[in-house]
Motif scaffolding. Sequence first.
Motif, PDB file in Angstrom:
ATOM      1  N   MET A  19      79.273  55.452  10.129  1.00  0.00           N
ATOM      2  CA  MET A  19      80.011  54.157   9.997  1.00  0.00           C
ATOM      3  C   MET A  19      81.018  53.737   9.240  1.00  0.00           C
ATOM      4  SD  MET A  19      79.761  53.564  13.703  1.00  0.00           S
ATOM      5  CE  MET A  19      80.437  51.960  14.293  1.00  0.00           C
ATOM      6  N   PRO A  65      89.818  45.739   6.945  1.00  0.00           N
ATOM      7  CA  PRO A  65      88.697  47.062   6.981  1.00  0.00           C
ATOM      8  C   PRO A  65      89.806  49.057   6.979  1.00  0.00           C
ATOM      9  CG  PRO A  65      89.785  47.185   9.389  1.00  0.00           C
ATOM     10  CD  PRO A  65      90.375  45.432   8.372  1.00  0.00           C
ATOM     11  N   GLU A 110      81.976  50.894   8.428  1.00  0.00           N
ATOM     12  CA  GLU A 110      82.380  49.469   8.794  1.00  0.00           C
ATOM     13  C   GLU A 110      82.356  48.447   6.919  1.00  0.00           C
ATOM     14  OE1 GLU A 110      78.948  48.407  10.475  1.00  0.00           O
ATOM     15  OE2 GLU A 110      79.485  49.378  12.674  1.00  0.00           O
TER      16      GLU A 110
END
Length: 406
Positions: free
Chosen positions: A1, A44, A3
């Motif tokens: 992921m 992000p 993140e």
Amino acid sequence: MLEQPTFGRRLRELRLARGLSQAELAAEGLSTAYLSRLESGARPPTQKVLEHLTARLGVPADAFETVELSALGQALAHVTSSDADDGSALPLLDAAVRSPDTDNVDLRWVSLWKLTHLHASQGRLAGALDTARDLAALSDQIGVPLLRERVHSHLAWCLRETGDIAEALVSAQVAVAIAEEHAVPRRDTVKARLVLVSVLAESGRMAEARVYSDQLLATAEELTGAPYAEVLWAVANVRLREGDETGAAELLDRALGRLESRDAPLLSLRLRLAAASLSLQMNPPRVGTAERLLHEAEPIVRIVGTATNEIELDVVRAHLAFQRRDIDTVTALYERIEPSMGALTFRDRIRMELLHNQVLVMRGHQETGVRAIEKLAAEAQERGNLHLVSEVWRVLATTLSGIDAH
């Protein structure tokens, strides 16, 4: 992921590893300010930005991914990556391995194996035994013969050290049966038989102990280093209990002569303490030999010994002081050892309590001392340690006869 903020930290690690500044990495595709916000975790990454970064850094997209360790994984990583135990390893790993959400069997097995040996090395024999029981149950569930053999050998050792001789015998027999049925490494077969020999001797089954010890001795010369010394140590213990003191002494000398302290310092220490103790149990006691062995053991304890090794050294010192009739030193050493009795093996604890009560009888407290010695005999009987029972009654008879003679 991918993140934040973990993505940003990983991005910065990769950039610095390649010696790039933020401006160099951003180049024509990104602004330096935007890259800075990515690294700080404030923004992000988009797919387009990710493609730019992987091209500039020369890494695949999964290089930015992070793997979250479970609590057990983190605890095991902490323990195995530390050069020395700072005191936090055992409680950290113990708490993690007892967590109800620990469902990774492989990781749990490795953690339990590490944990039981941590307990043992710190003199926490009850903790080592509890963990070894859990490990044996898990190993039987997994079903791999080598793992089952090693764990049942270790469980038998823990049970013997804590005095549960009957159960130790069962575990030792299971370990030997697995070793003989499956193609486990020779060293593991030897270790299983070593534990079985010692448990048989403790339980008073000397004929069987002699059979297995003879088998071990017949193949001893094929071994080297620590395994060779451990075999001779075990066989010497059987010989002494059979009354062959000369044979026992020769075997111990051979073991010590072949084991280099620098190669296996802790085993060398344990062997010297055991040899000193056995020397004092001979008839007559070999006091000079015991003194020499203790003198050799003391610097090893200072350099690599644990707190438990210090206590074990004091135990042998106390028995040596008794043979010298230095009763005041025996008493002083007992008072120093008493708060840490839980770190001693069942046998060493009983023998230390026996020594203390011998002194009480010799100093005129006969009723108190005799009553305590009778309780020690009963405790050893309950645990199935028939050899120790015999020793306790013999010592009581000898002590009382000495009092009567005066």
